[in-house]
Design a protein around this motif. Structure first.
Motif, short mmCIF file in Angstrom:
data_model
loop_
_atom_site.label_atom_id
_atom_site.label_comp_id
_atom_site.label_asym_id
_atom_site.label_seq_id
_atom_site.Cartn_x
_atom_site.Cartn_y
_atom_site.Cartn_z
N CYS A 122 -61.68 -12.08 -75.43
CA CYS A 122 -60.72 -11.14 -74.84
C CYS A 122 -59.57 -10.80 -75.78
CB CYS A 122 -60.15 -11.71 -73.54
SG CYS A 122 -61.36 -11.80 -72.20
N GLY A 123 -59.50 -11.44 -76.95
CA GLY A 123 -58.41 -11.20 -77.90
C GLY A 123 -58.16 -9.74 -78.22
N ARG A 126 -55.91 -7.39 -76.08
CA ARG A 126 -54.46 -7.50 -76.09
C ARG A 126 -53.81 -6.15 -76.40
NH1 ARG A 126 -51.90 -12.49 -76.64
NH2 ARG A 126 -53.78 -13.41 -77.51
N ARG A 127 -54.52 -5.33 -77.20
CA ARG A 127 -53.99 -4.01 -77.57
C ARG A 127 -53.82 -3.08 -76.38
NH1 ARG A 127 -58.41 -3.50 -82.30
NH2 ARG A 127 -57.56 -5.09 -83.68
N GLY A 129 -53.02 -4.20 -73.33
CA GLY A 129 -52.16 -4.85 -72.35
C GLY A 129 -52.75 -6.04 -71.61
N VAL A 130 -53.95 -6.49 -72.00
CA VAL A 130 -54.56 -7.65 -71.36
C VAL A 130 -54.12 -8.91 -72.10
CG1 VAL A 130 -56.73 -8.80 -70.80
CG2 VAL A 130 -56.54 -6.32 -70.59
N ASP A 131 -53.64 -9.90 -71.36
CA ASP A 131 -53.22 -11.17 -71.95
C ASP A 131 -54.41 -12.14 -71.88
OD1 ASP A 131 -52.10 -13.51 -72.77
OD2 ASP A 131 -50.45 -13.51 -71.33
N PRO A 132 -55.05 -12.44 -73.02
CA PRO A 132 -56.23 -13.32 -73.01
C PRO A 132 -55.95 -14.70 -72.42
CG PRO A 132 -56.03 -12.22 -75.12
CD PRO A 132 -54.77 -11.93 -74.37
N GLU A 133 -54.74 -15.23 -72.65
CA GLU A 133 -54.41 -16.54 -72.13
C GLU A 133 -54.39 -16.53 -70.60
OE1 GLU A 133 -52.82 -15.24 -74.79
OE2 GLU A 133 -53.75 -16.64 -76.23
N ARG A 134 -53.92 -15.43 -70.04
CA ARG A 134 -53.91 -15.33 -68.57
C ARG A 134 -55.33 -15.19 -68.03
NH1 ARG A 134 -48.69 -13.94 -65.64
NH2 ARG A 134 -47.19 -14.45 -67.24
#
Length: 198
Positions: A122-123, A126-127, A129-134
């Protein structure tokens, strides 16, 4: 049906989590195109060989199969009547192979390793707006919720029998839903207390 990781030193245990997830994804993508009982039998044999390679006891395999058969046997009977035994064998066999394969992945891979793979995949999101950690946290919470709900269901069933309510679906479903919602609220409060309230 989610298997719990069992420590071991087999080849499957040593394979990277990403490779196992990719194999599972590939098997899922190919499965709708299986039409032959022979191919289905080979797929089942390969999955069973995977359990043997991972040195999983037969009791573990039977534990995985028992609840699955409650669904697959009626499905197999229905498909045999509607489409014939060959089609029934393909449909039921492919579904059993996929579920057993997914369980084999979870039995030979730590949950943290699986989640790390999902976070890495999912990294690039991030561009947008998705937070991979979440995403990883959400997946971890979902996995953790399964045994919690199963445990809650067992306690509700025991309370139902203690009150002499028999097999009343309403007497089981209402407390289960209310209990699950209470746990979800408590989990939400805990996340909010740690700054994850959005």
């Amino acid at each position: 049906m989610i298997g719990l990781y069992r420590d071991g030193g087999s080849l499957l245990h040593r394979l990277p989590a990403g490779a196992k997830l990719a194999g599972l994804l590939l098997a899922g993508l190919v499965s709708p195109f299986v039409r032959s009982p022979v191919v289905t039998a080979v797929a089942l044999a390969v999955v069973l060989a995977g359990y043997a390679t991972a040195q999983m006891p037969a009791a573990v395999l039977l534990q995985m199969l028992r609840p699955l058969l409650l669904v697959m046997v009626p499905l197999g009977v229905f498909q045999t009547v509607v489409a014939g035994w060959e089609r029934a064998f393909v449909i039921v066999g492919v579904l059993i192979a996929l579920v057993l394969l997914a369980n084999l992945v979870t039995l030979t891979t730590r949950t943290s390793d699986l989640i790390d793979v999902v976070v890495r995949v999912c990294g690039p999101l991030r561009r947008v707006g998705v937070d991979p950690e979440r995403v990883g946290l959400m997946l971890q919470l979902a996995i953790r919720a399964v045994p919690l709900v199963i445990d809650l269901g067992g306690r509700v069933r025991e309370a139902q029998h203690a009150r002499g309510l028999g097999a009343s679906p309403r007497a089981f479903a209402v407390p289960l839903v209310v209990g699950a919602l209470r746990r979800a609220d408590a989990m939400g409060d805990a996340l909010a207390a740690r700054g994850l309230d959005d």
